[in-house]
Design an enzyme around this catalytic site. Structure first.
Site, PDB file in Angstrom:
ATOM      1  N   LYS A 153     -26.272  16.008  -9.942  1.00 51.75           N
ATOM      2  CA  LYS A 153     -27.653  16.281 -10.325  1.00 51.75           C
ATOM      3  C   LYS A 153     -28.572  15.562  -9.602  1.00 51.75           C
ATOM      4  O   LYS A 153     -28.489  14.356  -9.865  1.00 51.75           O
ATOM      5  CB  LYS A 153     -27.561  16.051 -11.842  1.00 51.75           C
ATOM      6  CG  LYS A 153     -28.951  16.102 -12.358  1.00 51.75           C
ATOM      7  CD  LYS A 153     -29.628  17.211 -12.205  1.00 51.75           C
ATOM      8  CE  LYS A 153     -31.236  17.162 -12.878  1.00 51.75           C
ATOM      9  NZ  LYS A 153     -32.088  16.097 -12.403  1.00 51.75           N
ATOM     10  N   GLU A 223     -26.247   2.498 -13.905  1.00 49.45           N
ATOM     11  CA  GLU A 223     -26.905   1.454 -13.058  1.00 49.45           C
ATOM     12  C   GLU A 223     -28.420   1.768 -13.386  1.00 49.45           C
ATOM     13  O   GLU A 223     -28.949   2.763 -13.210  1.00 49.45           O
ATOM     14  CB  GLU A 223     -26.582   1.684 -11.679  1.00 49.45           C
ATOM     15  CG  GLU A 223     -26.891   0.104 -10.942  1.00 49.45           C
ATOM     16  CD  GLU A 223     -28.235   0.298 -10.302  1.00 49.45           C
ATOM     17  OE1 GLU A 223     -29.145   0.055 -11.096  1.00 49.45           O
ATOM     18  OE2 GLU A 223     -28.461   0.252  -9.093  1.00 49.45           O
ATOM     19  N   CYS A 256     -34.033  -0.590  -7.057  1.00 41.83           N
ATOM     20  CA  CYS A 256     -33.607  -1.553  -8.068  1.00 41.83           C
ATOM     21  C   CYS A 256     -33.259  -2.876  -7.725  1.00 41.83           C
ATOM     22  O   CYS A 256     -33.374  -3.865  -8.460  1.00 41.83           O
ATOM     23  CB  CYS A 256     -32.294  -0.859  -8.802  1.00 41.83           C
ATOM     24  SG  CYS A 256     -32.639   0.725  -9.384  1.00 41.83           S
ATOM     25  N   GLU A 343     -40.071  -3.522 -14.509  1.00 38.62           N
ATOM     26  CA  GLU A 343     -39.759  -2.943 -13.236  1.00 38.62           C
ATOM     27  C   GLU A 343     -40.713  -2.179 -12.391  1.00 38.62           C
ATOM     28  O   GLU A 343     -41.047  -1.179 -12.926  1.00 38.62           O
ATOM     29  CB  GLU A 343     -38.530  -2.450 -13.324  1.00 38.62           C
ATOM     30  CG  GLU A 343     -38.108  -2.279 -11.580  1.00 38.62           C
ATOM     31  CD  GLU A 343     -36.623  -1.329 -11.836  1.00 38.62           C
ATOM     32  OE1 GLU A 343     -35.997  -1.302 -10.723  1.00 38.62           O
ATOM     33  OE2 GLU A 343     -36.350  -0.703 -12.693  1.00 38.62           O
TER      34      GLU A 343
END
Length: 440
Positions: A153, A223, A256, A343
């Site tokens: 996906k 993750e 990330c 973040e």
């Protein structure tokens, strides 16, 4: 759903998102293909995965064009990443041939025991928009090599390379072994609830928490992002600031593991801010890196920057229209500043001051995320000691974003649970079966 080219804002294609019928069909195809695929010898799976890698390389320009249209990243970045993806399929195809059981022998009197590592079954791989093809490779290559079938996906805004990969996988691996399921968040929710045997997700902490809750007893590999601290000592290598600027702006900072929070000792702080701002000023949006991927991310980035209490702001030249954002340095800001705690996921670096190495480590460890970090010093004894004190899953010394298929990448704390890359990632997609035989 309309797919937008982030470089121009123009609609590049339209796709219907997968709903219950499409999700059921994709999972059913994976279920039907699983027995045949998992029954293949590791040698044969290796051969087919290598054939898929060949197809990726043979159609490199098509992959690069599709990746650039979906993400906006420069061609050179896309080309480098698709080369890594081809390497991943070859690496894991070979790695699974070398697998060994953790234990075998006479552990009970009159019995012999051994452990088999078996595929979990059908894997639902949900990957993000920042590295659509590369993250598909990180998830699919070890899962397929381990004998699983995969329903992939892709993110709503970047399905292009996943569809291309699935088409080539059908040719190289066989029908149903790797199926692409484009769609939106509702598509992902349907897939998570479809009865797959493992959910492998890379994305935001909020989405990961929702997936873990919906998965129930289904295993998950997560993750969930990072907020990497960068400890720069006064004896750092001469090219430190240029290296950090390049790493921060790679993929427009939408990574990330990108360097995010520069931490410098008091005596070097002012010089560090000036040097970093000068290095970032050489990185121009529209020349050296691409735009942010989508309007939601641009709005989030703008919100964080607007809410920051930074007293010093240094903005580099470059495009600022549409989804383009310039390389930016924020300094003289509190430890609880949104640009520090969250973040950011953009071409931005914050700079914090510390009175000692102990305080620098405390600042580095003060956020919920713990995915990656780096230390910059020519004193290797001090540098290696600091890498031991940082709890991130991956720590670099005098470099950043240096990764290889052979080396594990994993998060701690709110950055997730599970391992990507290296032979350890194979264990994410296998489960042990102990077999004990009584000798009669």
């Amino acid at each position: 759903m309309n797919l937008i080219d982030p470089r121009t804002g123009a609609v590049r294609r339209t796709l219907a998102p997968g709903r219950a019928t499409e999700v059921s069909a994709a999972v059913a195809a994976a279920r039907a293909a699983r027995p045949g695929w998992s029954a293949l010898t590791p040698r044969e799976r290796h051969r087919r995965l290598a054939a898929l890698a060949d197809l990726i390389e043979q159609h490199a320009s098509a992959y690069a064009d599709a990746e650039c249209a979906g993400t906006g990243k420069p061609v050179a970045e896309a080309a480098g990443e698709l080369a890594e993806v081809a390497d991943l399929f070859r690496f894991y195809g070979g790695a699974v041939r070398a697998g060994t059981a953790p234990a075998a022998g006479d552990y009970l009197a009159g019995h012999q025991s051994w452990v088999r590592w078996e595929p979990v079954g059908v894997v639902a791989a949900v990957v993000p928009w920042n590295y659509p093809l590369l993250m598909a490779g990180w998830r699919c290559a070890p899962a397929l090599a381990a004998g699983n079938t995969v329903v992939l996906k892709p993110a709503e805004t970047t399905p292009d390379t996943a569809l291309l990969l699935a088409a080539h996988a059908e040719q190289a691996l066989g029908p149903g072994v790797l199926t692409a399921l484009p769609g939106d968040r509702d598509t992902g929710r349907l897939l998570v609830g479809s009865g797959c045997d493992l959910i492998a997700f890379t994305g935001s902490p909020a989405a990961g928490a929702e997936i873990a809750a919906r998965a129930g007893l289904t295993p998950v590999s997560l993750e969930l992002g990072g907020n990497s601290p960068v400890l720069v000592l006064s004896d750092a290598p001469a090219d430190t600031w240029q290296q950090l600027a390049a790493a921060c702006t790679y993929n427009a900072g939408q990574s990330c593991a990108v360097p995010a929070r520069v931490i410098v000792l008091d005596e070097a702080y002012d010089d560090a801010v000036a040097a970093l701002a000068a290095a970032m000023a050489e990185r121009h949006a529209g020349r050296d890196f691409g735009p942010l991927n989508n309007p939601d991310q641009a709005a989030r980035y703008d919100r964080i920057v607007a809410a920051s209490a930074a007293k010093t702001v240094r903005t580099a030249p470059g495009r600022t229209d549409g989804l383009w954002r310039p390389a930016t340095v924020l300094a003289d800001l509190p430890a609880d500043d949104p640009a520090v705690v969250e973040e950011v996921f953009g071409p931005l670096l914050t700079v914090q001051r510390a009175g000692s190495l102990d305080e620098a480590v405390t600042l580095a460890e003060s956020v919920p995320q713990a995915l990656a970090a780096s230390v910059w010093t020519t004193d290797l004894t001090t540098g290696l000691a600091l890498t031991d004190r940082l709890s991130a899953g991956e720590v670099w010394l005098n470099c950043h974003l240096a990764q290889s298929a052979e080396l594990p990448h994993s998060g701690r704390r709110s950055s997730g649970a599970g391992t990507d890359l290296s032979t350890l990632a194979l264990r994410e997609y296998q489960r042990p079966k102990t077999v004990t035989a009584r000798l009669v």
